[in-house]
Design an enzyme around this catalytic site. Sequence first.
Site, PDB file in Angstrom:
ATOM      1  N   GLU A  16       3.344   3.291  16.341  1.00  0.00           N
ATOM      2  CA  GLU A  16       2.977   2.186  17.408  1.00  0.00           C
ATOM      3  C   GLU A  16       4.179   1.806  18.052  1.00  0.00           C
ATOM      4  O   GLU A  16       3.901   0.998  18.948  1.00  0.00           O
ATOM      5  CB  GLU A  16       2.612   0.827  16.762  1.00  0.00           C
ATOM      6  N   PHE A  66       0.860  -1.213  -0.122  1.00  0.00           N
ATOM      7  CA  PHE A  66      -0.230  -0.043   0.030  1.00  0.00           C
ATOM      8  C   PHE A  66       0.738   1.091   0.010  1.00  0.00           C
ATOM      9  O   PHE A  66       0.902   2.120  -0.906  1.00  0.00           O
ATOM     10  CB  PHE A  66      -1.053  -0.174   1.123  1.00  0.00           C
ATOM     11  N   TYR A 124       3.366  -7.121  15.984  1.00  0.00           N
ATOM     12  CA  TYR A 124       3.790  -6.172  15.018  1.00  0.00           C
ATOM     13  C   TYR A 124       4.664  -5.264  15.495  1.00  0.00           C
ATOM     14  O   TYR A 124       5.679  -4.980  14.984  1.00  0.00           O
ATOM     15  CB  TYR A 124       2.420  -5.821  14.281  1.00  0.00           C
ATOM     16  N   THR A 144       6.543   2.889  12.475  1.00  0.00           N
ATOM     17  CA  THR A 144       5.250   3.254  12.802  1.00  0.00           C
ATOM     18  C   THR A 144       5.196   4.025  14.134  1.00  0.00           C
ATOM     19  O   THR A 144       6.204   3.734  15.056  1.00  0.00           O
ATOM     20  CB  THR A 144       4.494   1.907  12.826  1.00  0.00           C
ATOM     21  N   GLU A 165       5.629  -7.077   7.175  1.00  0.00           N
ATOM     22  CA  GLU A 165       4.374  -7.733   7.790  1.00  0.00           C
ATOM     23  C   GLU A 165       3.733  -6.578   8.519  1.00  0.00           C
ATOM     24  O   GLU A 165       4.230  -6.076   9.454  1.00  0.00           O
ATOM     25  CB  GLU A 165       4.322  -9.097   8.663  1.00  0.00           C
TER      26      GLU A 165
HETATM   27  P1  NAD Z   1       1.395  -3.711   3.083  1.00  0.00           P
HETATM   28  O1  NAD Z   1       1.135  -4.794   4.171  1.00  0.00           O
HETATM   29  O2  NAD Z   1       0.462  -3.108   2.514  1.00  0.00           O
HETATM   30  O3  NAD Z   1       2.671  -3.902   2.271  1.00  0.00           O
HETATM   31  C1  NAD Z   1       3.870  -4.644   2.628  1.00  0.00           C
HETATM   32  C2  NAD Z   1       4.755  -4.993   1.505  1.00  0.00           C
HETATM   33  O4  NAD Z   1       5.981  -5.405   1.836  1.00  0.00           O
HETATM   34  C3  NAD Z   1       3.744  -5.801   0.524  1.00  0.00           C
HETATM   35  O5  NAD Z   1       4.035  -5.664  -0.683  1.00  0.00           O
HETATM   36  C4  NAD Z   1       4.606  -7.199   0.741  1.00  0.00           C
HETATM   37  O6  NAD Z   1       4.546  -8.132  -0.081  1.00  0.00           O
HETATM   38  C5  NAD Z   1       6.021  -6.736   1.099  1.00  0.00           C
HETATM   39  N1  NAD Z   1       6.848  -7.547   1.976  1.00  0.00           N
HETATM   40  C6  NAD Z   1       6.494  -8.400   3.025  1.00  0.00           C
HETATM   41  N2  NAD Z   1       7.173  -8.872   3.652  1.00  0.00           N
HETATM   42  C7  NAD Z   1       8.256  -8.969   2.523  1.00  0.00           C
HETATM   43  C8  NAD Z   1       9.671  -9.635   2.590  1.00  0.00           C
HETATM   44  N3  NAD Z   1      10.102 -10.508   3.394  1.00  0.00           N
HETATM   45  N4  NAD Z   1      10.385  -9.281   1.501  1.00  0.00           N
HETATM   46  C9  NAD Z   1      10.228  -8.555   0.532  1.00  0.00           C
HETATM   47  N5  NAD Z   1       8.694  -7.884   0.620  1.00  0.00           N
HETATM   48  C10 NAD Z   1       7.998  -8.106   1.749  1.00  0.00           C
HETATM   49  O7  NAD Z   1       1.851  -2.724   4.300  1.00  0.00           O
HETATM   50  P2  NAD Z   1       1.944  -1.084   4.307  1.00  0.00           P
HETATM   51  O8  NAD Z   1       0.773  -0.559   4.807  1.00  0.00           O
HETATM   52  O9  NAD Z   1       2.109  -0.578   2.990  1.00  0.00           O
HETATM   53  O10 NAD Z   1       3.333  -0.581   5.308  1.00  0.00           O
HETATM   54  C11 NAD Z   1       4.417  -0.357   4.622  1.00  0.00           C
HETATM   55  C12 NAD Z   1       5.550  -0.184   5.608  1.00  0.00           C
HETATM   56  O11 NAD Z   1       4.985   1.107   6.288  1.00  0.00           O
HETATM   57  C13 NAD Z   1       5.716  -0.936   6.880  1.00  0.00           C
HETATM   58  O12 NAD Z   1       6.855  -1.107   7.056  1.00  0.00           O
HETATM   59  C14 NAD Z   1       4.615  -0.399   7.805  1.00  0.00           C
HETATM   60  O13 NAD Z   1       5.213  -0.847   9.174  1.00  0.00           O
HETATM   61  C15 NAD Z   1       4.838   1.184   7.452  1.00  0.00           C
HETATM   62  N6  NAD Z   1       3.736   1.757   8.104  1.00  0.00           N
HETATM   63  C16 NAD Z   1       2.379   1.816   7.445  1.00  0.00           C
HETATM   64  C17 NAD Z   1       1.619   2.467   8.101  1.00  0.00           C
HETATM   65  C18 NAD Z   1       0.175   2.434   7.408  1.00  0.00           C
HETATM   66  O14 NAD Z   1      -0.822   3.032   8.080  1.00  0.00           O
HETATM   67  N7  NAD Z   1      -0.032   1.693   6.764  1.00  0.00           N
HETATM   68  C19 NAD Z   1       1.861   3.434   8.967  1.00  0.00           C
HETATM   69  C20 NAD Z   1       3.143   3.835   9.383  1.00  0.00           C
HETATM   70  C21 NAD Z   1       4.205   2.892   8.857  1.00  0.00           C
HETATM   71  O1  DAU Z   2      -0.422   3.581  13.375  1.00  0.00           O
HETATM   72  C1  DAU Z   2       0.268   3.025  12.220  1.00  0.00           C
HETATM   73  C2  DAU Z   2      -0.193   1.819  11.864  1.00  0.00           C
HETATM   74  O2  DAU Z   2      -1.591   1.991  11.730  1.00  0.00           O
HETATM   75  C3  DAU Z   2       0.786   0.877  10.880  1.00  0.00           C
HETATM   76  O3  DAU Z   2       1.991   0.677  11.637  1.00  0.00           O
HETATM   77  C4  DAU Z   2       0.143  -0.614  10.788  1.00  0.00           C
HETATM   78  O4  DAU Z   2       1.007  -1.112   9.682  1.00  0.00           O
HETATM   79  C5  DAU Z   2      -1.390  -0.348  10.218  1.00  0.00           C
HETATM   80  O5  DAU Z   2      -2.030  -1.348  10.068  1.00  0.00           O
HETATM   81  C6  DAU Z   2      -2.107   0.490  11.223  1.00  0.00           C
HETATM   82  O6  DAU Z   2      -2.296  -0.077  12.338  1.00  0.00           O
HETATM   83  P1  DAU Z   2      -3.953  -0.164  13.215  1.00  0.00           P
HETATM   84  O7  DAU Z   2      -3.828  -1.429  13.865  1.00  0.00           O
HETATM   85  O8  DAU Z   2      -4.229   1.224  13.937  1.00  0.00           O
HETATM   86  O9  DAU Z   2      -4.715  -0.275  11.759  1.00  0.00           O
HETATM   87  P2  DAU Z   2      -6.002  -1.011  11.389  1.00  0.00           P
HETATM   88  O10 DAU Z   2      -6.448  -0.478  10.394  1.00  0.00           O
HETATM   89  O11 DAU Z   2      -5.932  -2.599  11.672  1.00  0.00           O
HETATM   90  O12 DAU Z   2      -7.151  -0.564  12.611  1.00  0.00           O
HETATM   91  C7  DAU Z   2      -7.547   0.748  12.930  1.00  0.00           C
HETATM   92  C8  DAU Z   2      -8.379   0.833  14.171  1.00  0.00           C
HETATM   93  O13 DAU Z   2      -9.520   0.332  13.811  1.00  0.00           O
HETATM   94  C9  DAU Z   2      -7.753   0.206  15.306  1.00  0.00           C
HETATM   95  O14 DAU Z   2      -8.299   0.733  16.433  1.00  0.00           O
HETATM   96  C10 DAU Z   2      -8.641  -1.260  15.374  1.00  0.00           C
HETATM   97  C11 DAU Z   2      -9.877  -0.674  14.710  1.00  0.00           C
HETATM   98  N1  DAU Z   2     -10.585  -1.743  13.760  1.00  0.00           N
HETATM   99  C12 DAU Z   2      -9.972  -2.304  12.756  1.00  0.00           C
HETATM  100  C13 DAU Z   2     -10.759  -3.216  11.900  1.00  0.00           C
HETATM  101  C14 DAU Z   2      -9.643  -3.930  10.895  1.00  0.00           C
HETATM  102  C15 DAU Z   2     -12.160  -1.794  13.750  1.00  0.00           C
HETATM  103  O15 DAU Z   2     -12.611  -1.263  14.850  1.00  0.00           O
HETATM  104  N2  DAU Z   2     -12.477  -2.712  13.257  1.00  0.00           N
HETATM  105  C16 DAU Z   2     -12.002  -3.224  11.989  1.00  0.00           C
HETATM  106  O16 DAU Z   2     -12.842  -4.255  11.196  1.00  0.00           O
END
Ligand code: NAD
Ligand code: DAU
Length: 332
Positions: free
Chosen positions: A123, A12, A148, A121, A81
């Site tokens: 978190e 993403f 995580y 993150t 992950e």
């Molecule tokens: P995501 O799960 O959508 O994507 C993760 C990607 O990494 C996927 O394309 C997957 O195939 C790849 N991947 C996983 N394991 C791998 C491995 N061993 N080798 C190579 N590729 C691998 O995650 P995202 O939401 O895009 O998050 C990406 C990064 O951003 C992560 O490090 C996450 O901790 C960080 N992050 C995400 C958020 C959020 O809200 N989504 C917020 C803060 C930080």
């Molecule tokens: O804060 C950054 C993090 O945000 C990233 O590091 C993570 O990769 C990303 O997945 C996200 O973590 P959260 O656990 O906060 O996100 P999630 O989308 O899983 O959940 C957001 C909030 O919504 C959390 O309080 C749990 C709640 N939730 C989640 C789901 C899937 C619900 O209430 N219902 C749901 O169905």
Amino acid sequence: MMRLLVTGGAGFVGANFVRHVIEHSDHEVAVLDALTYAGHRASLAGLPADRVRFVHGDVADARLVDGLVGDCDAVVHFAAESHNDRSLRDPRIFLHSNVVGTFTLLEAVRRHNTRLHHISTDEVYGDLELDSPERFTETTAYNPSSPYSSTKAGSDMLVRAWCRSFGVRATISNCSNNYGPYQHVEKFIPRQITNVLRGLRPKLYGGGRNVRDWIHVEDHSSAVLAILETGRPGQTYLIGADGECSNREVVELVLALMGRPAQAYDQVADRPGHDQRYAIDATKLRTELGWRPRFGDFERGLASTIDWYRTHEAWWAPSKEDTEAFYAKHGQ
Ligand code: NAD
Ligand code: DAU
């Protein structure tokens, strides 16, 4: 112009960053991605082949990573992950990708003296009280809650140690919750949007009072590019856009924007160890690098995200059934 290696670039946030780089710079990109359940080649469709190439592989594969790092000017490390709920059920893969993967990359950038930006993150800091004015800063103590977030905290610590002990030129960013197009349907906002599109009710964990600090994924990408280009090696930068909202408020807004009654959702089993509240103070990023969010209007960003899911069912539909089966098994 730099030759970038972007790990996790089919996920993403990583795919959004690759698109952002192509649009806003003249850098070239090699994407390394294992294409787990969360990685999609389709998220990179349409990008110019002379500037973006794709390598299918594991960031913990030392030989592969060494070759790719030797061939680039800088690495941006997204691969991980990323889902808390999965980490609570099956943590092992989180140790492999998030900890061993980051260690593997650090050894390669150390050997080649290559600049690294590590994506992390908010978190890692644990959670805040619901009704306190406190926010996370770069000096907040680490206190992760889930498998995580603890593996992400571990990866940050490795980066800090490799900077201090081996002189690796790395920066770290810790960002709050992203939303926008191409996010996997397991995550909160896309799950609720696609539930409504499928005629299912949104699912709120517990009482829904938990607060997340939402930022549009485009703003995360612009901040990462700014840090990569102008951040100081050895430094950490927090990324956030002042988007605090309770989960219940988000569900009600999704329902309103999709023309459904405000109470048309289910309350389901809470997440074990569920963090109460996250909130970012991004003063350092704003003052030191002059970064500003451009997509700060959450309601408008959510409306365009809903439109995206409405018009991109072919992208998300293949994951929807398995995702809901996973949640159903756990009463969520
Ligand atoms: P995501 O799960 O959508 O994507 C993760 C990607 O990494 C996927 O394309 C997957 O195939 C790849 N991947 C996983 N394991 C791998 C491995 N061993 N080798 C190579 N590729 C691998 O995650 P995202 O939401 O895009 O998050 C990406 C990064 O951003 C992560 O490090 C996450 O901790 C960080 N992050 C995400 C958020 C959020 O809200 N989504 C917020 C803060 C930080
Ligand atoms: O804060 C950054 C993090 O945000 C990233 O590091 C993570 O990769 C990303 O997945 C996200 O973590 P959260 O656990 O906060 O996100 P999630 O989308 O899983 O959940 C957001 C909030 O919504 C959390 O309080 C749990 C709640 N939730 C989640 C789901 C899937 C619900 O209430 N219902 C749901 O169905």
